[in-house]
Design a protein around this motif. Sequence first.
Motif, short mmCIF file in Angstrom:
data_model
loop_
_atom_site.label_atom_id
_atom_site.label_comp_id
_atom_site.label_asym_id
_atom_site.label_seq_id
_atom_site.Cartn_x
_atom_site.Cartn_y
_atom_site.Cartn_z
N ILE A 4 0.86 -1.18 0.00
CA ILE A 4 0.00 0.00 0.00
C ILE A 4 0.90 1.23 0.00
N ARG A 5 0.66 2.13 -0.94
CA ARG A 5 1.45 3.35 -1.05
C ARG A 5 0.71 4.48 -0.33
N LEU A 6 1.42 5.15 0.58
CA LEU A 6 0.83 6.24 1.37
C LEU A 6 1.33 7.59 0.87
N PRO A 7 0.43 8.49 0.50
CA PRO A 7 0.87 9.85 0.18
C PRO A 7 1.35 10.54 1.46
N VAL A 8 2.40 11.33 1.35
CA VAL A 8 2.95 12.04 2.51
C VAL A 8 2.33 13.43 2.56
N GLN A 9 1.66 13.72 3.68
CA GLN A 9 0.98 15.00 3.88
C GLN A 9 1.85 15.98 4.66
N THR A 10 1.49 17.25 4.57
CA THR A 10 2.13 18.27 5.39
C THR A 10 1.63 18.13 6.82
N LEU A 11 2.54 18.21 7.77
CA LEU A 11 2.19 18.12 9.19
C LEU A 11 1.68 19.48 9.65
N THR A 12 0.38 19.58 9.90
CA THR A 12 -0.22 20.80 10.43
C THR A 12 -1.04 20.44 11.66
N ARG A 13 -1.34 21.43 12.43
CA ARG A 13 -2.16 21.22 13.64
C ARG A 13 -3.48 20.53 13.27
N GLU A 14 -4.12 20.97 12.21
CA GLU A 14 -5.43 20.43 11.82
C GLU A 14 -5.31 19.01 11.25
N SER A 15 -4.36 18.79 10.35
CA SER A 15 -4.26 17.47 9.71
C SER A 15 -3.81 16.39 10.69
N PHE A 16 -3.06 16.77 11.72
CA PHE A 16 -2.51 15.82 12.67
C PHE A 16 -3.42 15.59 13.88
N ALA A 17 -4.50 16.38 14.01
CA ALA A 17 -5.36 16.34 15.20
C ALA A 17 -5.89 14.94 15.57
N PRO A 18 -6.26 14.06 14.64
CA PRO A 18 -6.74 12.74 15.05
C PRO A 18 -5.66 11.87 15.72
N TYR A 19 -4.40 12.24 15.54
CA TYR A 19 -3.28 11.42 16.00
C TYR A 19 -2.53 12.04 17.17
N GLY A 20 -2.61 13.36 17.28
CA GLY A 20 -1.86 14.04 18.33
C GLY A 20 -1.90 15.54 18.17
N VAL A 21 -0.86 16.19 18.67
CA VAL A 21 -0.79 17.65 18.73
C VAL A 21 0.52 18.11 18.10
N VAL A 22 0.44 19.09 17.22
CA VAL A 22 1.63 19.76 16.70
C VAL A 22 1.86 20.99 17.58
N ILE A 23 3.04 21.08 18.13
CA ILE A 23 3.36 22.18 19.05
C ILE A 23 4.03 23.27 18.21
N ASP A 24 3.18 24.02 17.50
CA ASP A 24 3.68 24.97 16.51
C ASP A 24 3.54 26.43 16.90
N ARG A 25 3.18 26.68 18.14
CA ARG A 25 3.09 28.07 18.60
C ARG A 25 3.29 28.10 20.11
N ARG A 26 3.57 29.27 20.59
CA ARG A 26 3.79 29.44 22.02
C ARG A 26 2.52 29.10 22.79
N GLY A 27 2.70 28.50 23.94
CA GLY A 27 1.57 28.14 24.77
C GLY A 27 1.82 26.82 25.46
N THR A 28 0.89 26.43 26.28
CA THR A 28 1.04 25.22 27.06
C THR A 28 0.30 24.07 26.40
N VAL A 29 0.93 22.91 26.38
CA VAL A 29 0.30 21.68 25.93
C VAL A 29 0.39 20.70 27.08
N GLU A 30 -0.75 20.23 27.54
CA GLU A 30 -0.75 19.27 28.64
C GLU A 30 -0.41 17.89 28.09
N ILE A 31 0.58 17.25 28.69
CA ILE A 31 1.03 15.93 28.27
C ILE A 31 0.49 14.90 29.26
N ASP A 32 -0.31 13.97 28.78
CA ASP A 32 -0.91 12.94 29.61
C ASP A 32 0.06 11.77 29.74
N LEU A 33 0.66 11.64 30.91
CA LEU A 33 1.60 10.55 31.17
C LEU A 33 0.97 9.43 31.98
#
Length: 153
Positions: A4-33
């Motif tokens: 199966i061939r996968l197209p490679v997408q641009t990593l953006t906050r919106e496109s990556f949201a189902p999988y995680g968080v892109v930390i692309d701006r100042r601010g706090t991101v809570e990390i669930d450990l």
Amino acid sequence: MRIIRLPVQTLTRESFAPYGVVIDRRGTVEIDLGGGTPSMTGATAERRPFRFEFMARHQRTMQVFSPLVGSRAVIAVAPPNGRQAPDLDEIAAFLVDGRWPYAYHRGTWHTPPFPLDEWASYLVVDRQGTLEEDYELVDLRAVYGCSFEFDLP
């Protein structure tokens, strides 16, 4: 075996949201450990063929990957699910351009980074003992009879 061939997408906050968080701006991101002790490790991946047959997940912790020295790579991910393998039609690939850290949600299926250059280095933050106590690996060849390759831009 099916490839199966996968197209490679641009990593953006919106496109990556189902999988995680892109930390692309100042601010706090809570990390669930998952109530565990934080752990920071350095990791380096060497260039290898742009194909994979295995994916892993961690059910009790998020993982943060912070690229070092502009490390560029491709990653493959699939959203968390209640099954023993990722859903084939939800596996996606992203280009990590080396500028922004990203964090996987708990349970996100993922591959290690595939460097675009000779190597890629990361600072990884997760729960202490994650690789020993909270690591599920699935062989996609055994489960689905397929492997994956990236369609690089």
